[in-house]
Design a protein around this motif. Structure first.
Motif, PDB file in Angstrom:
ATOM      1  N   ALA A 135       0.834  -1.206   0.000  1.00 46.90           N
ATOM      2  CA  ALA A 135       0.000   0.000   0.000  1.00 46.90           C
ATOM      3  C   ALA A 135       0.867   1.254   0.000  1.00 46.90           C
ATOM      4  CB  ALA A 135      -0.927  -0.004   1.210  1.00 46.90           C
ATOM      5  N   PHE A 136       1.939   1.245   0.776  1.00 50.02           N
ATOM      6  CA  PHE A 136       2.856   2.383   0.800  1.00 50.02           C
ATOM      7  C   PHE A 136       3.524   2.578  -0.552  1.00 50.02           C
ATOM      8  CE2 PHE A 136       7.249   3.848   1.291  1.00 50.02           C
ATOM      9  CZ  PHE A 136       7.003   5.135   1.714  1.00 50.02           C
ATOM     10  N   MET A 137       3.977   1.498  -1.162  1.00 49.97           N
ATOM     11  CA  MET A 137       4.639   1.612  -2.463  1.00 49.97           C
ATOM     12  C   MET A 137       3.667   2.108  -3.537  1.00 49.97           C
ATOM     13  SD  MET A 137       7.712   1.232  -2.510  1.00 49.97           S
ATOM     14  CE  MET A 137       8.906   0.893  -1.261  1.00 49.97           C
ATOM     15  N   PHE A 138       2.422   1.643  -3.507  1.00 45.50           N
ATOM     16  CA  PHE A 138       1.428   2.122  -4.466  1.00 45.50           C
ATOM     17  C   PHE A 138       1.158   3.608  -4.263  1.00 45.50           C
ATOM     18  CE2 PHE A 138      -2.996   3.183  -5.362  1.00 45.50           C
ATOM     19  CZ  PHE A 138      -3.018   2.960  -6.731  1.00 45.50           C
ATOM     20  N   SER A 139       0.988   4.042  -3.022  1.00 45.89           N
ATOM     21  CA  SER A 139       0.711   5.458  -2.774  1.00 45.89           C
ATOM     22  C   SER A 139       1.908   6.329  -3.138  1.00 45.89           C
ATOM     23  CB  SER A 139       0.304   5.679  -1.316  1.00 45.89           C
ATOM     24  OG  SER A 139       1.384   5.382  -0.459  1.00 45.89           O
ATOM     25  N   MET A 140       3.127   5.838  -2.905  1.00 47.40           N
ATOM     26  CA  MET A 140       4.318   6.598  -3.284  1.00 47.40           C
ATOM     27  C   MET A 140       4.420   6.721  -4.800  1.00 47.40           C
ATOM     28  SD  MET A 140       6.920   8.304  -2.252  1.00 47.40           S
ATOM     29  CE  MET A 140       7.118   7.842  -0.557  1.00 47.40           C
ATOM     30  N   ALA A 141       4.163   5.633  -5.529  1.00 45.80           N
ATOM     31  CA  ALA A 141       4.219   5.666  -6.991  1.00 45.80           C
ATOM     32  C   ALA A 141       3.130   6.581  -7.554  1.00 45.80           C
ATOM     33  CB  ALA A 141       4.083   4.256  -7.550  1.00 45.80           C
ATOM     34  N   ALA A 142       1.922   6.528  -6.993  1.00 46.73           N
ATOM     35  CA  ALA A 142       0.834   7.388  -7.463  1.00 46.73           C
ATOM     36  C   ALA A 142       1.150   8.856  -7.207  1.00 46.73           C
ATOM     37  CB  ALA A 142      -0.475   6.991  -6.782  1.00 46.73           C
ATOM     38  N   THR A 143       1.719   9.174  -6.064  1.00 44.59           N
ATOM     39  CA  THR A 143       2.081  10.550  -5.740  1.00 44.59           C
ATOM     40  C   THR A 143       3.162  11.066  -6.678  1.00 44.59           C
ATOM     41  OG1 THR A 143       1.517  10.181  -3.429  1.00 44.59           O
ATOM     42  CG2 THR A 143       2.926  12.059  -3.909  1.00 44.59           C
ATOM     43  N   MET A 144       4.175  10.259  -6.929  1.00 42.45           N
ATOM     44  CA  MET A 144       5.252  10.685  -7.823  1.00 42.45           C
ATOM     45  C   MET A 144       4.734  10.871  -9.249  1.00 42.45           C
ATOM     46  SD  MET A 144       7.710  11.150  -5.858  1.00 42.45           S
ATOM     47  CE  MET A 144       9.143  11.296  -6.870  1.00 42.45           C
ATOM     48  N   PHE A 202       1.684  11.710 -10.089  1.00 44.51           N
ATOM     49  CA  PHE A 202       0.880  12.932 -10.064  1.00 44.51           C
ATOM     50  C   PHE A 202       1.761  14.171 -10.141  1.00 44.51           C
ATOM     51  CE2 PHE A 202      -1.158  16.318  -7.543  1.00 44.51           C
ATOM     52  CZ  PHE A 202      -2.250  16.562  -8.361  1.00 44.51           C
ATOM     53  N   PHE A 203       2.846  14.208  -9.384  1.00 47.75           N
ATOM     54  CA  PHE A 203       3.745  15.360  -9.413  1.00 47.75           C
ATOM     55  C   PHE A 203       4.417  15.514 -10.772  1.00 47.75           C
ATOM     56  CE2 PHE A 203       4.054  15.234  -4.606  1.00 47.75           C
ATOM     57  CZ  PHE A 203       3.324  16.397  -4.452  1.00 47.75           C
ATOM     58  N   ILE A 224       3.505  17.841 -17.702  1.00 50.92           N
ATOM     59  CA  ILE A 224       2.522  17.521 -18.732  1.00 50.92           C
ATOM     60  C   ILE A 224       1.331  18.476 -18.722  1.00 50.92           C
ATOM     61  CG2 ILE A 224       0.959  15.719 -19.574  1.00 50.92           C
ATOM     62  CD1 ILE A 224       2.942  13.681 -18.364  1.00 50.92           C
ATOM     63  N   HIS A 225       0.849  18.860 -17.552  1.00 52.87           N
ATOM     64  CA  HIS A 225      -0.349  19.690 -17.429  1.00 52.87           C
ATOM     65  C   HIS A 225      -0.116  21.051 -18.080  1.00 52.87           C
ATOM     66  CE1 HIS A 225      -3.611  21.937 -15.454  1.00 52.87           C
ATOM     67  NE2 HIS A 225      -4.207  20.765 -15.417  1.00 52.87           N
ATOM     68  N   PRO A 226      -1.064  21.546 -18.900  1.00 48.61           N
ATOM     69  CA  PRO A 226      -0.842  22.808 -19.609  1.00 48.61           C
ATOM     70  C   PRO A 226      -0.927  24.050 -18.726  1.00 48.61           C
ATOM     71  CG  PRO A 226      -3.042  22.003 -20.069  1.00 48.61           C
ATOM     72  CD  PRO A 226      -2.351  20.937 -19.267  1.00 48.61           C
ATOM     73  N   GLY A 227      -1.496  23.963 -17.566  1.00 49.93           N
ATOM     74  CA  GLY A 227      -1.609  25.130 -16.699  1.00 49.93           C
ATOM     75  C   GLY A 227      -3.054  25.566 -16.543  1.00 49.93           C
ATOM     76  N   VAL A 228      -3.241  26.674 -15.856  1.00 44.31           N
ATOM     77  CA  VAL A 228      -4.568  27.180 -15.579  1.00 44.31           C
ATOM     78  C   VAL A 228      -4.895  28.287 -16.574  1.00 44.31           C
ATOM     79  CG1 VAL A 228      -5.997  28.329 -13.851  1.00 44.31           C
ATOM     80  CG2 VAL A 228      -4.315  26.640 -13.150  1.00 44.31           C
ATOM     81  N   ASN A 229      -6.070  28.219 -17.171  1.00 44.19           N
ATOM     82  CA  ASN A 229      -6.522  29.217 -18.120  1.00 44.19           C
ATOM     83  C   ASN A 229      -7.286  30.306 -17.367  1.00 44.19           C
ATOM     84  OD1 ASN A 229      -7.408  30.669 -20.255  1.00 44.19           O
ATOM     85  ND2 ASN A 229      -8.596  29.031 -21.191  1.00 44.19           N
ATOM     86  N   LEU A 230      -6.788  31.524 -17.426  1.00 46.38           N
ATOM     87  CA  LEU A 230      -7.416  32.629 -16.701  1.00 46.38           C
ATOM     88  C   LEU A 230      -8.118  33.600 -17.654  1.00 46.38           C
ATOM     89  CD1 LEU A 230      -4.612  33.376 -14.108  1.00 46.38           C
ATOM     90  CD2 LEU A 230      -6.685  32.066 -13.776  1.00 46.38           C
ATOM     91  N   ASP A 231      -8.627  33.109 -18.775  1.00 47.18           N
ATOM     92  CA  ASP A 231      -9.290  33.983 -19.740  1.00 47.18           C
ATOM     93  C   ASP A 231     -10.586  34.578 -19.210  1.00 47.18           C
ATOM     94  OD1 ASP A 231      -7.332  33.631 -21.599  1.00 47.18           O
ATOM     95  OD2 ASP A 231      -8.378  32.035 -22.678  1.00 47.18           O
TER      96      ASP A 231
END
Length: 66
Positions: free
Chosen positions: A16-25, A27-28, A34-41
């Protein structure tokens, strides 16, 4: 003395710890690269206010009121 067996550990907790660590990494990495950012139009700025603010004289050139 008591003997410690290296096979005596909480395997489910470890997984469970290894899965949560891999998921967190993952996500970061997604957020950072990869994420394009926030659109403030949807936030509008009045152009008159922006022009007035940029044309104000600096403090050292302003004359004191008499």
């Amino acid at each position: 003395m008591s003997e410690v067996n290296l096979a005596d550990y909480n395997r489910a907790g470890y997984l469970a710890f290894m899965f949560s660590m891999a998921a967190t990494m993952a996500f970061f990495v997604y957020i950072a690269f990869i994420h394009p950012g926030v659109n403030l139009d949807e936030i509008s700025v009045d152009k008159k206010e922006a022009v007035v603010e940029t044309q104000a004289p600096p403090a050292e050139q302003a004359q004191p009121a008499q």
